[in-house]
Design an enzyme around this catalytic site. Structure first.
Site, PDB file in Angstrom:
ATOM      1  N   SER A 137     123.873  47.083 114.711  1.00 35.45           N
ATOM      2  CA  SER A 137     123.294  47.321 116.029  1.00 35.45           C
ATOM      3  C   SER A 137     124.195  48.282 116.786  1.00 35.45           C
ATOM      4  O   SER A 137     125.361  48.506 116.404  1.00 35.45           O
ATOM      5  CB  SER A 137     123.195  45.991 116.797  1.00 35.45           C
ATOM      6  OG  SER A 137     122.915  46.194 118.163  1.00 35.45           O
ATOM      7  N   TYR A 192     125.495  37.564 119.674  1.00 31.32           N
ATOM      8  CA  TYR A 192     124.841  38.693 119.011  1.00 31.32           C
ATOM      9  C   TYR A 192     125.837  39.831 118.815  1.00 31.32           C
ATOM     10  O   TYR A 192     125.942  40.415 117.728  1.00 31.32           O
ATOM     11  CB  TYR A 192     123.652  39.164 119.850  1.00 31.32           C
ATOM     12  CG  TYR A 192     122.836  40.276 119.227  1.00 31.32           C
ATOM     13  CD1 TYR A 192     121.826  39.987 118.316  1.00 31.32           C
ATOM     14  CD2 TYR A 192     123.071  41.605 119.553  1.00 31.32           C
ATOM     15  CE1 TYR A 192     121.069  41.003 117.743  1.00 31.32           C
ATOM     16  CE2 TYR A 192     122.329  42.628 118.983  1.00 31.32           C
ATOM     17  CZ  TYR A 192     121.319  42.322 118.079  1.00 31.32           C
ATOM     18  OH  TYR A 192     120.574  43.340 117.514  1.00 31.32           O
TER      19      TYR A 192
END
Length: 255
Positions: free
Chosen positions: A146, A159
């Site tokens: 990400s 996350y």
């Protein structure tokens, strides 16, 4: 002369979390590049629906419903593929979840859920794939990281930690498996128009922030990841190893 093309004909690609979103887009693209597909998820009905859609495109698709966070389930899935004579040449570790909550309010159970789904699963599935790739002397592992593999924002601590871990797990895979002909790399998507980000795209303030912060001045589309995925899955990337390629409209390049 070695073939350095983008053709995936004759290869089998397993994409985790591929019944929708980024995983579905990547699986579809790999299929159109010639790969036979194994799509995965835990919702059997949704996986079969997605498989039917891919078959309607003329693609070769097999479903594999298993929980990527459950070691026993993963081992059993690979054992089943072995018994069917299916050799996973390409693994895309895409399965992931998001939880937006201030870190001070996070429970340990919530933390572990995000870490297990986004990071530990890549280790478990990657290990099982590598155990079969190493004797064959080749294989491609693509971990989905990400923008948050190198940056952070409030309320997404687990996350961010997991995706930062994906970057380093990719490098660890390279350190141990590159000598066996395996290329392990990662893709770092920026802000994409997916179901996971629906709440953000619907928030006018956040939508404006993303567009202002991204040099391309827009959100990314899932299909804009697929060229990078095909490159990393193909012979064209045979000397690319341990890298994370950001597909983020330039967000990671600016302050």
């Amino acid at each position: 002369m070695q073939d350095y093309s983008f053709d995936l004909t004759g290869r089998t690609a397993l994409v985790t979390g591929s019944s929708r979103g980024l995983g579905y887009a990547i699986a579809r693209a790999l299929g159109h590049a010639g790969a036979s597909l194994v799509i995965n998820g835990t919702n059997t009905a949704r996986i079969e629906e997605s498989a039917d859609s891919l078959r309607a495109d003329g693609l070769s698709v097999r479903t594999a419903a298993f929980d990527v966070t459950n070691e026993k389930s993963v081992v059993e899935a690979f054992t089943t593929l072995d018994a069917e004579g299916l050799k996973v040449d390409i693994l895309v570790n895409n399965a992931g979840i998001q939880l937006r909550k201030p870190m001070i309010d996070l429970s340990l159970e919530e933390w572990r859920s995000v870490i297990d789904t986004n990071l530990t699963s890549a280790f478990i599935v990657g290990r099982e794939a590598a155990r079969r790739m190493i004797p064959r002397g080749r294989g491609k592992i693509i971990n989905i990281g990400s923008l948050m593999s190198g940056l952070a924002r409030p309320t997404i601590a687990p996350y961010t930690a997991a995706k930062g871990g994906i970057k380093m797990l990719t490098q660890a895979m390279t350190a141990e498996w590159a000598a066996h002909g395996i290329q392990a790399n990662a893709i770092g998507p920026g802000y994409m128009l997916t179901d996971m980000n629906q709440a953000l795209t619907s928030d006018p303030q956040f939508d404006a922030w993303v567009k202002a912060r991204t040099p391309s001045r827009r959100w990314g589309k899932p299909e804009e990841l697929v060229g990078t995925a095909i490159f990393l899955a193909s012979s064209a990337s045979d000397y690319v190893n341990g890298q994370i390629i950001y597909v983020d409209g330039g967000m990671s390049a600016v302050i």
